[in-house]
Design an enzyme around this catalytic site. Sequence first.
Site, PDB file in Angstrom:
ATOM      1  N   ASN A   1       0.830  -1.218   0.000  1.00 39.71           N
ATOM      2  CA  ASN A   1       0.000   0.000   0.000  1.00 39.71           C
ATOM      3  C   ASN A   1       0.858   1.260   0.000  1.00 39.71           C
ATOM      4  OD1 ASN A   1      -2.427  -1.219  -0.224  1.00 39.71           O
ATOM      5  ND2 ASN A   1      -3.142  -0.812   1.848  1.00 39.71           N
TER       6      ASN A   1
ATOM      7  N   CYS B   1      -7.566   3.018   3.536  1.00 40.16           N
ATOM      8  CA  CYS B   1      -6.338   2.284   3.858  1.00 40.16           C
ATOM      9  C   CYS B   1      -5.018   2.993   3.596  1.00 40.16           C
ATOM     10  CB  CYS B   1      -6.361   0.943   3.143  1.00 40.16           C
ATOM     11  SG  CYS B   1      -7.673  -0.095   3.801  1.00 40.16           S
TER      12      CYS B   1
HETATM   13  P1  NAD Z   1     -15.018  -2.413   7.727  1.00 45.79           P
HETATM   14  O1  NAD Z   1     -15.050  -1.362   8.751  1.00 45.79           O
HETATM   15  O2  NAD Z   1     -15.829  -2.254   6.480  1.00 45.79           O
HETATM   16  O3  NAD Z   1     -15.460  -3.815   8.372  1.00 45.79           O
HETATM   17  C1  NAD Z   1     -15.000  -4.287   9.586  1.00 45.79           C
HETATM   18  C2  NAD Z   1     -16.158  -4.953  10.319  1.00 45.79           C
HETATM   19  O4  NAD Z   1     -15.674  -5.638  11.469  1.00 45.79           O
HETATM   20  C3  NAD Z   1     -17.213  -3.971  10.833  1.00 45.79           C
HETATM   21  O5  NAD Z   1     -18.468  -4.280  10.253  1.00 45.79           O
HETATM   22  C4  NAD Z   1     -17.226  -4.190  12.356  1.00 45.79           C
HETATM   23  O6  NAD Z   1     -18.514  -4.074  12.937  1.00 45.79           O
HETATM   24  C5  NAD Z   1     -16.696  -5.604  12.458  1.00 45.79           C
HETATM   25  N1  NAD Z   1     -16.140  -5.952  13.769  1.00 45.79           N
HETATM   26  C6  NAD Z   1     -15.243  -5.255  14.520  1.00 45.79           C
HETATM   27  N2  NAD Z   1     -14.960  -5.921  15.650  1.00 45.79           N
HETATM   28  C7  NAD Z   1     -15.673  -7.068  15.621  1.00 45.79           C
HETATM   29  C8  NAD Z   1     -15.781  -8.186  16.502  1.00 45.79           C
HETATM   30  N3  NAD Z   1     -15.077  -8.255  17.644  1.00 45.79           N
HETATM   31  N4  NAD Z   1     -16.609  -9.201  16.167  1.00 45.79           N
HETATM   32  C9  NAD Z   1     -17.308  -9.149  15.014  1.00 45.79           C
HETATM   33  N5  NAD Z   1     -17.249  -8.124  14.135  1.00 45.79           N
HETATM   34  C10 NAD Z   1     -16.427  -7.091  14.429  1.00 45.79           C
HETATM   35  O7  NAD Z   1     -13.491  -2.633   7.342  1.00 45.79           O
HETATM   36  P2  NAD Z   1     -12.892  -3.184   5.959  1.00 45.79           P
HETATM   37  O8  NAD Z   1     -12.798  -2.082   4.968  1.00 45.79           O
HETATM   38  O9  NAD Z   1     -13.602  -4.445   5.595  1.00 45.79           O
HETATM   39  O10 NAD Z   1     -11.390  -3.498   6.393  1.00 45.79           O
HETATM   40  C11 NAD Z   1     -11.102  -4.593   7.242  1.00 45.79           C
HETATM   41  C12 NAD Z   1      -9.592  -4.798   7.245  1.00 45.79           C
HETATM   42  O11 NAD Z   1      -9.146  -5.154   5.927  1.00 45.79           O
HETATM   43  C13 NAD Z   1      -8.775  -3.560   7.615  1.00 45.79           C
HETATM   44  O12 NAD Z   1      -7.652  -3.967   8.342  1.00 45.79           O
HETATM   45  C14 NAD Z   1      -8.344  -2.989   6.270  1.00 45.79           C
HETATM   46  O13 NAD Z   1      -7.126  -2.270   6.371  1.00 45.79           O
HETATM   47  C15 NAD Z   1      -8.142  -4.245   5.459  1.00 45.79           C
HETATM   48  N6  NAD Z   1      -8.316  -4.087   4.003  1.00 45.79           N
HETATM   49  C16 NAD Z   1      -9.335  -3.337   3.508  1.00 45.79           C
HETATM   50  C17 NAD Z   1      -9.522  -3.229   2.128  1.00 45.79           C
HETATM   51  C18 NAD Z   1     -10.648  -2.408   1.544  1.00 45.79           C
HETATM   52  O14 NAD Z   1     -10.695  -2.289   0.323  1.00 45.79           O
HETATM   53  N7  NAD Z   1     -11.552  -1.837   2.314  1.00 45.79           N
HETATM   54  C19 NAD Z   1      -8.694  -3.946   1.258  1.00 45.79           C
HETATM   55  C20 NAD Z   1      -7.663  -4.723   1.793  1.00 45.79           C
HETATM   56  C21 NAD Z   1      -7.496  -4.801   3.178  1.00 45.79           C
HETATM   57  C1  UGA Z   2      -5.879   0.034  -2.265  1.00 50.13           C
HETATM   58  C2  UGA Z   2      -4.930  -0.951  -2.967  1.00 50.13           C
HETATM   59  O1  UGA Z   2      -4.943  -0.681  -4.376  1.00 50.13           O
HETATM   60  C3  UGA Z   2      -5.337  -2.391  -2.711  1.00 50.13           C
HETATM   61  O2  UGA Z   2      -4.380  -3.282  -3.279  1.00 50.13           O
HETATM   62  C4  UGA Z   2      -5.415  -2.629  -1.200  1.00 50.13           C
HETATM   63  O3  UGA Z   2      -5.854  -3.938  -0.932  1.00 50.13           O
HETATM   64  C5  UGA Z   2      -6.388  -1.627  -0.587  1.00 50.13           C
HETATM   65  O4  UGA Z   2      -5.942  -0.278  -0.884  1.00 50.13           O
HETATM   66  C6  UGA Z   2      -6.479  -1.715   0.899  1.00 50.13           C
HETATM   67  O5  UGA Z   2      -5.577  -2.213   1.542  1.00 50.13           O
HETATM   68  O6  UGA Z   2      -7.491  -1.210   1.378  1.00 50.13           O
HETATM   69  P1  UGA Z   2      -8.269   1.048  -2.784  1.00 50.13           P
HETATM   70  O7  UGA Z   2      -7.886   2.047  -1.747  1.00 50.13           O
HETATM   71  O8  UGA Z   2      -9.564   0.362  -2.652  1.00 50.13           O
HETATM   72  O9  UGA Z   2      -7.156  -0.111  -2.863  1.00 50.13           O
HETATM   73  O10 UGA Z   2      -8.245   1.746  -4.218  1.00 50.13           O
HETATM   74  P2  UGA Z   2      -7.068   2.207  -5.198  1.00 50.13           P
HETATM   75  O11 UGA Z   2      -7.439   1.832  -6.559  1.00 50.13           O
HETATM   76  O12 UGA Z   2      -5.754   1.778  -4.717  1.00 50.13           O
HETATM   77  O13 UGA Z   2      -7.159   3.798  -5.106  1.00 50.13           O
HETATM   78  C7  UGA Z   2      -6.780   4.481  -3.931  1.00 50.13           C
HETATM   79  C8  UGA Z   2      -6.832   5.970  -4.164  1.00 50.13           C
HETATM   80  O14 UGA Z   2      -5.774   6.381  -5.032  1.00 50.13           O
HETATM   81  C9  UGA Z   2      -8.121   6.454  -4.823  1.00 50.13           C
HETATM   82  O15 UGA Z   2      -8.538   7.648  -4.226  1.00 50.13           O
HETATM   83  C10 UGA Z   2      -7.720   6.678  -6.265  1.00 50.13           C
HETATM   84  O16 UGA Z   2      -8.521   7.634  -6.905  1.00 50.13           O
HETATM   85  C11 UGA Z   2      -6.302   7.163  -6.094  1.00 50.13           C
HETATM   86  N1  UGA Z   2      -5.451   6.950  -7.298  1.00 50.13           N
HETATM   87  C12 UGA Z   2      -5.156   5.698  -7.720  1.00 50.13           C
HETATM   88  C13 UGA Z   2      -4.955   8.049  -7.973  1.00 50.13           C
HETATM   89  O17 UGA Z   2      -5.206   9.207  -7.596  1.00 50.13           O
HETATM   90  N2  UGA Z   2      -4.160   7.840  -9.075  1.00 50.13           N
HETATM   91  C14 UGA Z   2      -3.855   6.599  -9.524  1.00 50.13           C
HETATM   92  O18 UGA Z   2      -3.130   6.485 -10.542  1.00 50.13           O
HETATM   93  C15 UGA Z   2      -4.373   5.496  -8.827  1.00 50.13           C
END
Ligand code: NAD
Ligand code: UGA
Length: 460
Positions: free
Chosen positions: A223, A275
């Site tokens: 990231n 993130c």
């Molecule tokens: P989110 O906030 O959408 O979801 C997390 C959920 O966990 C919430 O609904 C919350 O109520 C629940 N929760 C918390 N404590 C709990 C417990 N003790 N028991 C049961 N449920 C519980 O978060 P997210 O976006 O899904 O992200 C989760 C993790 O994955 C983070 O660490 C984030 O960094 C990582 N991640 C997110 C993305 C993304 O695109 N959003 C991509 C890759 C990794």
């Molecule tokens: C990012 C990573 O791409 C995922 O691999 C990772 O799993 C995730 O974070 C996570 O850990 O949550 P995401 O944040 O969902 O995914 O979306 P991205 O496509 O990475 O975009 C992130 C931000 O960067 C957006 O606001 C996007 O508009 C911006 N961006 C992206 C730019 O401004 N320029 C670019 O060229 C690319």
Amino acid sequence: MKFKKKILCIGAGYVGGPTMAMIAYKCPDYRITVVDTNPDRIDAWNSAEFPVYEPGLDQIVKKTRGKNLFFRKDVEDQIKENDIIFVSVHTPTKTYGAGADMAADLQFVEKTARQILKYSRSSKIVIEKSTLPVKTALAMERILASGKGKITFEVLSNPEFMAEGTAMSDLENPDRVLIGSHETKSGLKARAELIELYSRWIPSEKIITSNIWSSELSKLVANAFLAQRVSSINSISALCEKTDADISEVAKAVGMDSRIGSKFLKAGIGFGGSCFKKDILNLVYLCRYYGLKDVAFYWENVVKINEYQQERFIANILNNMFGTLAGKKICILGFAFKADTGDTRESPAIYIAQKLLSEHAELTISDPKALKNAAVDLAGIKGNIKYIDDPYKAADGCHALLILTDWNLYKGLDFKKIYRSMAKPAFLFDGRNILDHKKCFKIGFNVYPIGKPALSHFKQ
Ligand code: NAD
Ligand code: UGA
């Protein structure tokens, strides 16, 4: 039906819901249950309107829900019932105490580990799916090992790399799946179980393994590198604006070097999303914790450039609109942090909207999926804000149009029609560089892209 494996995911959010839906879809003989402490989330997953919008998610959930995919509220019973547990709870930036505004808040992960320990009646594999600081597995293991009975827990790290808006295709066809484990007999056995699961649809060369700490750290670093590219290109966009160079042309020329690559070089108003910022700050905190001040400083500047880019965008609006926005109507097209999601967490649009309101501008905000979240984000902020689905109605009578999300639909709008309905002179600030700027200029707009010469009808 008798299922071959029983898998639980704790946390039904943006990651838990889509990832488990994909596993259920690819492994019809596995039973997948997703639990959450937030009952509204579970109700939404069981309804027609999911808590998360992702293209393609609907079809997969509809094919699996009630067959081998279940969304449940009974966390305790489900911990007892299942053999493999993914932990997918949120890990936000800490807002209090030591490490405030920097370190990851690990309270939800720790609570989950304690819950697993308390309610387990048999040995289990516990998989970190959440993004965690390196060495979190150690804390989980210590908690899980503190029980008195004979049951054991094997902790694995399996970070998720999907991006929002493309989650389903990322999950179906990932660049890689990373599994971190201990090199012990039980660690390798647990690792083999997880490899077996992913092998159902992912080619073996894309499933890579490492030690747990490398796996945890790789996620933060991936990231950080992605965000660094965005900040790098955005920093150069500022230089382009001073020198009449064009950032798209520079990005193309630079990105064609196969050692650099063309992806993630789109200049704009900065990265948003839940993130990037949190994970870089987490990395910065870790570096400081280990005494690596210079390394921390290096990564911290990726976040600083991101903030600088948003400030620049706002200053550009103010300067070009004659130094005052008071009483002017500004239409914001796009509030989500990127296209194809309704997610507005850390969206640059939030900060930009707040700043415009503090200049006493009146806002109309339009977004195909994120209006509900936008209203929550701006609730309680003083000022005149309207939320309007139809972009044409939103732009009607406005002095300026701001493109803040790269939704495809904005490229196809009838800008002649929009121009006619706007106050003159009409301004267009394309914060994502997605429009045909010359065409919009010919229509009559004064056009201000990012990192490209402005196209203005005013005499210099
Ligand atoms: P989110 O906030 O959408 O979801 C997390 C959920 O966990 C919430 O609904 C919350 O109520 C629940 N929760 C918390 N404590 C709990 C417990 N003790 N028991 C049961 N449920 C519980 O978060 P997210 O976006 O899904 O992200 C989760 C993790 O994955 C983070 O660490 C984030 O960094 C990582 N991640 C997110 C993305 C993304 O695109 N959003 C991509 C890759 C990794
Ligand atoms: C990012 C990573 O791409 C995922 O691999 C990772 O799993 C995730 O974070 C996570 O850990 O949550 P995401 O944040 O969902 O995914 O979306 P991205 O496509 O990475 O975009 C992130 C931000 O960067 C957006 O606001 C996007 O508009 C911006 N961006 C992206 C730019 O401004 N320029 C670019 O060229 C690319």
